[in-house]
Write a protein that holds these residues in place. Structure first.
Motif, PDB file in Angstrom:
ATOM      1  N   PHE A  84     -16.512  15.396  -0.718  1.00 11.77           N
ATOM      2  CA  PHE A  84     -15.563  16.351  -1.107  1.00 11.77           C
ATOM      3  C   PHE A  84     -15.584  17.851  -0.819  1.00 11.77           C
ATOM      4  CE2 PHE A  84     -15.294  12.990  -4.472  1.00 11.77           C
ATOM      5  CZ  PHE A  84     -14.146  12.667  -4.254  1.00 11.77           C
TER       6      PHE A  84
ATOM      7  N   PHE B 241     -16.128  -1.065  -0.227  1.00 12.86           N
ATOM      8  CA  PHE B 241     -15.373  -0.602   1.081  1.00 12.86           C
ATOM      9  C   PHE B 241     -15.968   0.722   1.624  1.00 12.86           C
ATOM     10  CE2 PHE B 241     -11.411   1.797   2.654  1.00 12.86           C
ATOM     11  CZ  PHE B 241     -11.606   1.014   3.757  1.00 12.86           C
TER      12      PHE B 241
ATOM     13  N   GLU C 209     -21.391  15.088   9.679  1.00 11.75           N
ATOM     14  CA  GLU C 209     -20.757  13.964   8.968  1.00 11.75           C
ATOM     15  C   GLU C 209     -19.302  14.275   9.444  1.00 11.75           C
ATOM     16  OE1 GLU C 209     -22.174  11.354   7.919  1.00 11.75           O
ATOM     17  OE2 GLU C 209     -23.538  11.824   6.530  1.00 11.75           O
ATOM     18  N   LEU C 210     -18.642  12.819   9.907  1.00 16.66           N
ATOM     19  CA  LEU C 210     -17.471  12.792  10.336  1.00 16.66           C
ATOM     20  C   LEU C 210     -16.362  13.045   8.882  1.00 16.66           C
ATOM     21  CD1 LEU C 210     -15.694  11.943  12.848  1.00 16.66           C
ATOM     22  CD2 LEU C 210     -15.034  10.026  11.308  1.00 16.66           C
ATOM     23  N   ILE C 211     -15.566  14.201   8.949  1.00 18.14           N
ATOM     24  CA  ILE C 211     -14.643  14.492   7.993  1.00 18.14           C
ATOM     25  C   ILE C 211     -13.328  14.442   8.558  1.00 18.14           C
ATOM     26  CG2 ILE C 211     -14.037  16.036   5.963  1.00 18.14           C
ATOM     27  CD1 ILE C 211     -16.973  16.691   5.701  1.00 18.14           C
TER      28      ILE C 211
ATOM     29  N   TYR D 193       1.028  -1.312   0.087  1.00 14.53           N
ATOM     30  CA  TYR D 193      -0.170  -0.110  -0.077  1.00 14.53           C
ATOM     31  C   TYR D 193       0.870   1.240  -0.213  1.00 14.53           C
ATOM     32  CZ  TYR D 193      -4.033   3.039   1.430  1.00 14.53           C
ATOM     33  OH  TYR D 193      -4.749   4.018   1.838  1.00 14.53           O
TER      34      TYR D 193
ATOM     35  N   ASP E 223     -16.519   3.320   4.153  1.00 17.24           N
ATOM     36  CA  ASP E 223     -15.609   4.327   4.954  1.00 17.24           C
ATOM     37  C   ASP E 223     -15.986   5.584   4.758  1.00 17.24           C
ATOM     38  OD1 ASP E 223     -13.497   4.759   6.627  1.00 17.24           O
ATOM     39  OD2 ASP E 223     -11.989   4.818   4.867  1.00 17.24           O
ATOM     40  N   GLY E 224     -17.303   5.866   4.815  1.00 18.18           N
ATOM     41  CA  GLY E 224     -17.872   7.378   4.454  1.00 18.18           C
ATOM     42  C   GLY E 224     -18.522   7.908   5.765  1.00 18.18           C
TER      43      GLY E 224
ATOM     44  N   SER F  60      -7.014   7.025   5.653  1.00 17.67           N
ATOM     45  CA  SER F  60      -7.179   6.414   6.985  1.00 17.67           C
ATOM     46  C   SER F  60      -6.461   5.215   7.109  1.00 17.67           C
ATOM     47  CB  SER F  60      -8.772   6.388   7.153  1.00 17.67           C
ATOM     48  OG  SER F  60      -9.045   5.746   6.139  1.00 17.67           O
TER      49      SER F  60
ATOM     50  N   GLY G 199     -16.671   7.013   0.705  1.00 15.18           N
ATOM     51  CA  GLY G 199     -15.640   7.917   1.540  1.00 15.18           C
ATOM     52  C   GLY G 199     -14.270   7.561   0.883  1.00 15.18           C
TER      53      GLY G 199
ATOM     54  N   ASN H  48     -26.140   9.330   1.231  1.00 14.55           N
ATOM     55  CA  ASN H  48     -27.520   8.922   1.473  1.00 14.55           C
ATOM     56  C   ASN H  48     -28.538   9.103   0.362  1.00 14.55           C
ATOM     57  OD1 ASN H  48     -27.475   8.159   4.357  1.00 14.55           O
ATOM     58  ND2 ASN H  48     -26.735   9.949   4.800  1.00 14.55           N
TER      59      ASN H  48
ATOM     60  N   THR I 229      -6.414   5.283  -1.035  1.00 14.95           N
ATOM     61  CA  THR I 229      -7.050   3.802  -1.294  1.00 14.95           C
ATOM     62  C   THR I 229      -7.410   3.759  -2.321  1.00 14.95           C
ATOM     63  OG1 THR I 229      -7.579   3.727   1.023  1.00 14.95           O
ATOM     64  CG2 THR I 229      -8.653   2.177  -0.317  1.00 14.95           C
TER      65      THR I 229
HETATM   66  C1  LIG Z   1     -12.160   8.125   6.738  1.00 16.06           C
HETATM   67  S1  LIG Z   1     -12.441   9.279   5.309  1.00 16.06           S
HETATM   68  C2  LIG Z   1     -12.213   8.053   4.109  1.00 16.06           C
HETATM   69  C3  LIG Z   1     -10.545   7.574   3.916  1.00 16.06           C
HETATM   70  C4  LIG Z   1     -10.529   6.776   2.547  1.00 16.06           C
HETATM   71  N1  LIG Z   1     -11.394   5.553   2.434  1.00 16.06           N
HETATM   72  C5  LIG Z   1      -9.049   6.294   2.873  1.00 16.06           C
HETATM   73  O1  LIG Z   1      -8.951   5.099   2.702  1.00 16.06           O
HETATM   74  O2  LIG Z   1      -8.311   6.962   2.732  1.00 16.06           O
HETATM   75  C6  LIG Z   1     -14.301   9.491   5.382  1.00 16.06           C
HETATM   76  C7  LIG Z   1     -14.761  10.124   4.138  1.00 16.06           C
HETATM   77  O3  LIG Z   1     -16.174   9.914   4.053  1.00 16.06           O
HETATM   78  C8  LIG Z   1     -16.534  11.241   3.516  1.00 16.06           C
HETATM   79  N2  LIG Z   1     -17.891  11.255   3.931  1.00 16.06           N
HETATM   80  C9  LIG Z   1     -18.423  11.482   5.232  1.00 16.06           C
HETATM   81  N3  LIG Z   1     -19.797  11.193   5.299  1.00 16.06           N
HETATM   82  C10 LIG Z   1     -20.099  11.091   3.909  1.00 16.06           C
HETATM   83  C11 LIG Z   1     -21.371  11.026   3.472  1.00 16.06           C
HETATM   84  N4  LIG Z   1     -22.694  10.965   3.960  1.00 16.06           N
HETATM   85  N5  LIG Z   1     -21.413  10.766   1.881  1.00 16.06           N
HETATM   86  C12 LIG Z   1     -20.277  10.279   1.442  1.00 16.06           C
HETATM   87  N6  LIG Z   1     -18.968  10.895   1.836  1.00 16.06           N
HETATM   88  C13 LIG Z   1     -19.075  10.982   3.068  1.00 16.06           C
HETATM   89  C14 LIG Z   1     -15.490  12.290   3.997  1.00 16.06           C
HETATM   90  O4  LIG Z   1     -15.761  13.624   3.127  1.00 16.06           O
HETATM   91  C15 LIG Z   1     -14.413  11.868   4.147  1.00 16.06           C
HETATM   92  O5  LIG Z   1     -13.791  12.102   2.958  1.00 16.06           O
END
Ligand SMILES: C[S@@+](CC[C@H](N)C(=O)[O-])C[C@H]1O[C@@H](n2cnc3c(N)ncnc32)[C@H](O)[C@@H]1O
Length: 208
Positions: free
Chosen positions: A67, A140, A76-78, A3, A142-143, A11, A37, A125, A43
């Motif tokens: 984005f 995967f 949301e968690l960003i 990786y 992770d959003g 993340s 995500g 959503n 990734t």
């Molecule tokens: C933990 S990061 C993802 C990391 C990425 N998968 C990686 O491996 O590096 C979470 C991402 O989810 C996105 N996110 C959060 N809530 C979301 C939603 N409801 N819909 C789409 N994307 C979302 C955020 O903008 C953020 O970029």
């Protein structure tokens, strides 16, 4: 495959976690991969390199991300998108002149695979309603990390599992985001799916 971090944030930064993730994906060799995500796209790039090694140009990667942080999605968690490393700050501000957390910057990172990649900007959503999940082999997830968003992502991914695919969820046991664990636990119980945990309960892999 190892990786790589591509000078950006991801993340999957802890030692060995990205390699383990790629090993997992490689076990299933999906042809159509969905990442919910995308963040800086690290990734995404690793998955594309892996699938390119397996299938040449005959694979698809779809990525969904907000984005941007705005009033609609402020719950949301960003992750923090700013670099603490001054060299990376300088590189993106003055050389690339790009925000690495933008659809354009991720497209640029993935340009080698532009025929295989679809990036969708918006909230999962809303966006998942318009995706034909029958065509997806691997998700995967992770959003968003709150219960409702994770549950919604899982409900839309159910078809992937029923078709023999895999849903790999990150951050299962993350103390700052208890909704992830609760949503996964409720979902697997309601559907009687199998779930395997690994990397110290970080990943939850849901299959039929
Ligand atoms: C933990 S990061 C993802 C990391 C990425 N998968 C990686 O491996 O590096 C979470 C991402 O989810 C996105 N996110 C959060 N809530 C979301 C939603 N409801 N819909 C789409 N994307 C979302 C955020 O903008 C953020 O970029």
């Amino acid at each position: 495959m190892k990786y790589k971090k591509y000078f950006r944030k991801t993340s999957l930064k802890q030692k060995g976690v990205g390699d383990l993730f790629l090993e997992e994906v490689n076990k299933k060799k999906p042809k159509v991969f969905l990442e919910i995500g995308v963040f800086h796209g690290v990734t995404a790039r690793n998955v594309c390199e892996l699938l390119y090694n397996i299938y040449g140009s005959d694979f698809k990667y779809i990525g969904i991300d907000l984005f941007e942080k705005n009033d609609e999605n402020k719950s949301e968690l960003i992750p923090n998108t700013q670099f603490s490393n001054p060299i990376k700050k300088f590189y993106f501000n003055y050389i690339k002149r790009q925000n690495p957390y933008s659809k354009e910057a991720v497209e640029n990172l993935l340009k080698k695979f532009n025929k295989n990649v679809t990036l969708l900007k918006g909230n999962s959503n809303k966006i998942l309603k318009n995706i034909d999940m029958k065509k997806i082999d691997y998700v995967f997830l992770d959003g968003g990390h709150d219960y409702k968003t994770v549950m919604n992502d899982l409900i839309y991914s159910k078809e992937v599992i029923l078709n023999g695919g895999t849903v790999l969820c990150d951050d299962y046991d993350l103390s700052q985001a208890p909704g992830v664990k609760k949503a996964i636990d409720d979902f697997i119980k309601q559907n009687n799916f199998s779930c395997k945990f690994f990397y110290n309960y970080r990943f939850a892999k849901i299959e039929k």
